[in-house]
Design a protein around this motif. Structure first.
Motif, PDB file in Angstrom:
ATOM      1  N   ARG A 163      -2.797  -1.757  38.641  1.00  0.00           N
ATOM      2  CA  ARG A 163      -4.063  -1.022  38.384  1.00  0.00           C
ATOM      3  C   ARG A 163      -3.807  -1.749  36.707  1.00  0.00           C
ATOM      4  O   ARG A 163      -5.416  -1.956  35.878  1.00  0.00           O
ATOM      5  N   LEU A 164      -3.024  -1.739  35.851  1.00  0.00           N
ATOM      6  CA  LEU A 164      -2.744  -1.828  34.505  1.00  0.00           C
ATOM      7  C   LEU A 164      -3.062  -3.861  34.195  1.00  0.00           C
ATOM      8  O   LEU A 164      -4.077  -4.159  33.911  1.00  0.00           O
ATOM      9  N   HIS A 165      -2.732  -4.576  35.472  1.00  0.00           N
ATOM     10  CA  HIS A 165      -3.549  -5.160  35.201  1.00  0.00           C
ATOM     11  C   HIS A 165      -5.468  -5.758  35.262  1.00  0.00           C
ATOM     12  O   HIS A 165      -5.171  -6.880  35.086  1.00  0.00           O
ATOM     13  N   ARG A 166      -5.408  -5.200  36.650  1.00  0.00           N
ATOM     14  CA  ARG A 166      -6.986  -4.821  36.552  1.00  0.00           C
ATOM     15  C   ARG A 166      -7.737  -4.768  34.762  1.00  0.00           C
ATOM     16  O   ARG A 166      -8.176  -5.384  34.784  1.00  0.00           O
ATOM     17  N   GLY A 167      -6.603  -3.767  34.330  1.00  0.00           N
ATOM     18  CA  GLY A 167      -7.341  -3.373  33.359  1.00  0.00           C
ATOM     19  C   GLY A 167      -7.522  -3.904  32.031  1.00  0.00           C
ATOM     20  O   GLY A 167      -8.617  -4.329  31.117  1.00  0.00           O
ATOM     21  N   ARG A 168      -6.365  -4.770  31.843  1.00  0.00           N
ATOM     22  CA  ARG A 168      -6.163  -5.864  31.223  1.00  0.00           C
ATOM     23  C   ARG A 168      -6.871  -7.036  31.559  1.00  0.00           C
ATOM     24  O   ARG A 168      -7.603  -7.590  30.474  1.00  0.00           O
ATOM     25  N   GLY A 169      -7.341  -6.988  32.706  1.00  0.00           N
ATOM     26  CA  GLY A 169      -7.946  -8.368  33.026  1.00  0.00           C
ATOM     27  C   GLY A 169      -9.460  -8.021  32.424  1.00  0.00           C
ATOM     28  O   GLY A 169     -10.445  -8.899  32.010  1.00  0.00           O
ATOM     29  N   HIS A 170      -9.884  -6.600  33.421  1.00  0.00           N
ATOM     30  CA  HIS A 170     -11.055  -6.340  32.464  1.00  0.00           C
ATOM     31  C   HIS A 170     -11.784  -6.577  31.283  1.00  0.00           C
ATOM     32  O   HIS A 170     -12.645  -6.494  30.733  1.00  0.00           O
ATOM     33  N   LEU A 171     -10.054  -6.016  30.224  1.00  0.00           N
ATOM     34  CA  LEU A 171     -10.374  -5.868  28.747  1.00  0.00           C
ATOM     35  C   LEU A 171     -10.636  -7.478  28.163  1.00  0.00           C
ATOM     36  O   LEU A 171     -11.342  -7.683  27.627  1.00  0.00           O
ATOM     37  N   HIS A 172     -10.071  -7.960  28.507  1.00  0.00           N
ATOM     38  CA  HIS A 172      -9.812  -9.615  28.514  1.00  0.00           C
ATOM     39  C   HIS A 172     -10.653 -10.937  28.128  1.00  0.00           C
ATOM     40  O   HIS A 172     -11.166 -11.054  27.471  1.00  0.00           O
ATOM     41  N   ALA A 173     -11.879  -9.743  29.298  1.00  0.00           N
ATOM     42  CA  ALA A 173     -13.218 -10.475  29.293  1.00  0.00           C
ATOM     43  C   ALA A 173     -14.175  -9.409  27.868  1.00  0.00           C
ATOM     44  O   ALA A 173     -15.959 -10.438  27.660  1.00  0.00           O
ATOM     45  N   LEU A 174     -13.459  -8.716  27.528  1.00  0.00           N
ATOM     46  CA  LEU A 174     -14.284  -8.651  25.704  1.00  0.00           C
ATOM     47  C   LEU A 174     -14.348  -9.502  25.309  1.00  0.00           C
ATOM     48  O   LEU A 174     -12.987  -9.492  24.536  1.00  0.00           O
ATOM     49  N   GLY A 175     -14.943  -9.411  24.203  1.00  0.00           N
ATOM     50  CA  GLY A 175     -15.094 -10.100  22.887  1.00  0.00           C
ATOM     51  C   GLY A 175     -14.361  -9.086  22.361  1.00  0.00           C
ATOM     52  O   GLY A 175     -13.819  -9.361  21.518  1.00  0.00           O
ATOM     53  N   ARG A 176     -14.390  -7.342  22.244  1.00  0.00           N
ATOM     54  CA  ARG A 176     -14.014  -6.616  21.464  1.00  0.00           C
ATOM     55  C   ARG A 176     -14.817  -4.950  21.847  1.00  0.00           C
ATOM     56  O   ARG A 176     -15.273  -4.923  23.115  1.00  0.00           O
ATOM     57  N   LEU A 177     -13.317  -4.406  21.642  1.00  0.00           N
ATOM     58  CA  LEU A 177     -13.967  -2.992  22.148  1.00  0.00           C
ATOM     59  C   LEU A 177     -15.049  -2.372  21.492  1.00  0.00           C
ATOM     60  O   LEU A 177     -15.853  -2.421  20.669  1.00  0.00           O
ATOM     61  N   PRO A 178     -15.644  -2.092  22.556  1.00  0.00           N
ATOM     62  CA  PRO A 178     -16.625  -1.753  22.464  1.00  0.00           C
ATOM     63  C   PRO A 178     -17.609  -0.202  21.560  1.00  0.00           C
ATOM     64  O   PRO A 178     -17.017   1.053  20.952  1.00  0.00           O
ATOM     65  N   ASP A 179     -18.614  -0.320  20.602  1.00  0.00           N
ATOM     66  CA  ASP A 179     -18.506   1.040  20.060  1.00  0.00           C
ATOM     67  C   ASP A 179     -19.915   1.675  20.863  1.00  0.00           C
ATOM     68  O   ASP A 179     -20.584   1.291  21.043  1.00  0.00           O
ATOM     69  N   VAL A 180     -19.191   2.642  20.358  1.00  0.00           N
ATOM     70  CA  VAL A 180     -19.638   3.351  22.042  1.00  0.00           C
ATOM     71  C   VAL A 180     -20.923   4.001  21.179  1.00  0.00           C
ATOM     72  O   VAL A 180     -21.926   3.759  22.609  1.00  0.00           O
ATOM     73  N   ASP A 181     -21.441   4.027  20.163  1.00  0.00           N
ATOM     74  CA  ASP A 181     -22.800   4.146  19.944  1.00  0.00           C
ATOM     75  C   ASP A 181     -24.102   3.469  20.720  1.00  0.00           C
ATOM     76  O   ASP A 181     -25.274   3.540  21.210  1.00  0.00           O
ATOM     77  N   ASP A 182     -23.118   2.076  20.830  1.00  0.00           N
ATOM     78  CA  ASP A 182     -24.436   0.983  21.352  1.00  0.00           C
ATOM     79  C   ASP A 182     -23.833   0.267  22.844  1.00  0.00           C
ATOM     80  O   ASP A 182     -24.231  -0.685  23.764  1.00  0.00           O
ATOM     81  N   LEU A 183     -23.403   1.172  23.610  1.00  0.00           N
ATOM     82  CA  LEU A 183     -23.712   1.335  25.227  1.00  0.00           C
ATOM     83  C   LEU A 183     -24.725   1.496  25.886  1.00  0.00           C
ATOM     84  O   LEU A 183     -25.642   2.406  25.529  1.00  0.00           O
ATOM     85  N   PRO A 184     -25.156   0.419  26.980  1.00  0.00           N
ATOM     86  CA  PRO A 184     -26.289   0.210  27.230  1.00  0.00           C
ATOM     87  C   PRO A 184     -26.515   1.142  28.063  1.00  0.00           C
ATOM     88  O   PRO A 184     -26.855   2.217  28.695  1.00  0.00           O
ATOM     89  N   ASP A 185     -24.848   1.288  28.866  1.00  0.00           N
ATOM     90  CA  ASP A 185     -24.922   1.957  30.216  1.00  0.00           C
ATOM     91  C   ASP A 185     -23.768   3.569  29.478  1.00  0.00           C
ATOM     92  O   ASP A 185     -23.239   3.773  30.497  1.00  0.00           O
ATOM     93  N   LEU A 186     -24.340   4.273  28.574  1.00  0.00           N
ATOM     94  CA  LEU A 186     -23.204   5.364  28.029  1.00  0.00           C
ATOM     95  C   LEU A 186     -23.317   6.339  28.768  1.00  0.00           C
ATOM     96  O   LEU A 186     -22.623   7.037  29.360  1.00  0.00           O
ATOM     97  N   ASP A 187     -24.641   6.855  29.418  1.00  0.00           N
ATOM     98  CA  ASP A 187     -24.162   7.831  30.714  1.00  0.00           C
ATOM     99  C   ASP A 187     -22.929   7.465  31.869  1.00  0.00           C
ATOM    100  O   ASP A 187     -22.452   9.025  31.384  1.00  0.00           O
ATOM    101  N   VAL A 188     -23.536   6.499  32.031  1.00  0.00           N
ATOM    102  CA  VAL A 188     -22.645   6.218  33.143  1.00  0.00           C
ATOM    103  C   VAL A 188     -20.902   6.182  32.580  1.00  0.00           C
ATOM    104  O   VAL A 188     -20.083   6.501  33.672  1.00  0.00           O
ATOM    105  N   ARG A 189     -20.990   5.061  32.230  1.00  0.00           N
ATOM    106  CA  ARG A 189     -19.721   5.493  31.615  1.00  0.00           C
ATOM    107  C   ARG A 189     -19.063   6.610  31.280  1.00  0.00           C
ATOM    108  O   ARG A 189     -18.321   7.473  31.618  1.00  0.00           O
ATOM    109  N   ARG A 190     -20.526   7.737  30.810  1.00  0.00           N
ATOM    110  CA  ARG A 190     -19.185   9.170  30.336  1.00  0.00           C
ATOM    111  C   ARG A 190     -19.312   9.862  31.693  1.00  0.00           C
ATOM    112  O   ARG A 190     -17.894  11.037  31.565  1.00  0.00           O
TER     113      ARG A 190
END
Length: 422
Positions: A163-190
């Motif tokens: 599970r940690l490996h999947r999480g690292r792989g997911h984060l690796h695909a991000l350029g940087r950690l998102p600013d929460v204010d700018d997330l388009p799917d904020l309600d779903v993530r919340r």
């Protein structure tokens, strides 16, 4: 880092300090080193904590948190300089001055909340499973080791590592950690974040760890991360206040959950004078803020039930009519065998043991409840109250055979001992 040491600390205090600082530092360093460098951030924090253990053998420094932050700061700078030719770092780390300033700013106390919020919403991506969400929150925001997480959820360490490996792989695909204010799917993530924190609290309140079924620090972490969301305008939502209220009411009862022998104490036998009144007041404030919305979420209903229990002077004086009503709405909104079980117990209090018993017997076909010790304990309790002691004894024995911990087993055994010979 050469502060005069204080007296030799207890292992528990140091463990708690390391766990909390691990969570703070990993999220801060992932934010500044970039999500593709999660393993590097973990290595930096690990090195800082190892240095602390070696340096603190004879006592804590005057400011342990500052000591660890400075050690992580220095180690991060050393590693980035060494790895700069071989790794992809964020542009902010391009020069020596920028590197020092950026890492210093990321590790500053005022940046801690933003870093943890960004990490929490990044790992609770709807594309990952709920089990992975909770695993990542426990590891990177609560500082638990893979072994501890596996023990908590009764899975092997290899499963947690995957599970940690999947999480690292997911984060690796991000350029940087998102600013929460700018997330388009904020309600779903919340929604994903709130479900993960709910599972985290439950694991602390009455988890599956056989040796340690009640771990208040997990409840504290769940409440801390929930209230962190209320400090940001983008995530300060009535649902979040409702979940915080639920946690406050539950945490207020922790002092009476187990007795001095480490046995679970039923609600009717708990000493309500020992409940945390300040925690209950804190929950009532959150519940008041939760009422500002136009939607009754699952968290509102569960908080309402917990509130009725928390404010009632005794079991007999509890407003069971309101509790049954909340459970009815909850069953309609989130159908679940455990909700049906609890509704049946509330009906037994409001309408009599016979009514509750009929409801419980009707749930006997539910596969999820057939292996759930508290279903059989509930059946036993109502049989006991109805005077059918031999039937109660049978159900308690079945609950014992399914018990997940010594604390559960001893609680059921104590109930058998209290039965009259029929």
């Amino acid at each position: 880092m050469n502060d005069e040491p204080e007296a030799l600390p207890s292992a528990e205090l140091v463990e708690d300090l390391f766990r909390r600082e691990y969570a703070h530092l990993v999220s801060a360093l992932v934010r500044v080193l970039g999500p593709s460098n999660v393993p590097l951030a973990e290595d930096v924090v690990h090195d800082a904590l190892v240095s602390a253990m070696q340096a603190w053998r004879f006592g804590l420094p005057r400011d342990p948190k500052a000591w660890i932050i400075r050690a992580a700061h220095n180690r991060a700078i050393d590693i980035v300089r060494r790895e700069q030719r071989h790794r992809s770092f964020l542009p902010e780390l391009a020069t020596t001055t920028a590197l020092t300033d950026t890492i210093e700013a990321a590790l500053a106390p005022e940046a801690e909340a933003a870093g943890q919020m960004a990490m929490m919403f990044a790992v609770c991506d709807p594309g990952l499973s709920r089990e992975t969400h909770v695993t990542l929150v426990l590891r990177w925001l609560c500082g638990l080791s893979p072994k501890e997480i596996g023990q908590a959820f009764l899975v092997d360490t290899q499963t947690i590592d995957r599970r940690l490996h999947r999480g690292r792989g997911h984060l690796h695909a991000l350029g940087r950690l998102p600013d929460v204010d700018d997330l388009p799917d904020l309600d779903v993530r919340r929604g994903s974040v709130l479900r993960s924190l709910y599972l985290l609290f439950n694991e602390g309140y009455h988890g599956s760890n056989p040796q340690d079924p009640v771990r208040p620090f997990l409840c504290d972490d769940a409440l801390r991360l929930t209230e962190l969301m209320l400090d940001a305008r983008a995530t300060a939502h009535p649902d979040v206040h409702a979940l915080a209220a639920l946690f406050c009411f539950g945490a207020a009862r922790l002092p009476t959950r187990m007795d001095a022998q480490g046995v679970f104490v039923p609600l009717e036998d708990q000493d309500r004078r020992r409940w945390d009144r300040a925690g209950i007041e804190r929950g009532l404030i959150h519940l008041g803020h939760a009422a500002t919305g136009d939607r009754m979420s699952r968290w509102h209903l569960e908080a309402g039930i917990a509130c009725e229990h928390a404010i009632a002077p005794s079991l007999q004086e509890t407003d069971w009519d309101r509790i049954v009503g909340f459970y009815q709405l909850l069953a309609e909104q989130s159908p679940n065998p455990v909700v049906a079980l609890n509704r049946a117990l509330a009906l037994a209090e409001r309408d009599g043991v016979a009514e509750g018993r009929r409801e419980l017997i009707a749930l006997a076909h539910e596969p999820k409840l057939s292996r759930y010790p508290f279903y059989w304990a509930a059946r036993a309790d109502l049989e006991r109250r109805g005077g059918r002691h031999e039937r109660a004894r049978e159900h308690y024995r079945h609950a014992i055979s399914l018990a997940r911990s010594t604390a559960e087993r001893a609680a059921f055994e104590r109930r058998i001992e209290g039965l009259k010979i029929s």
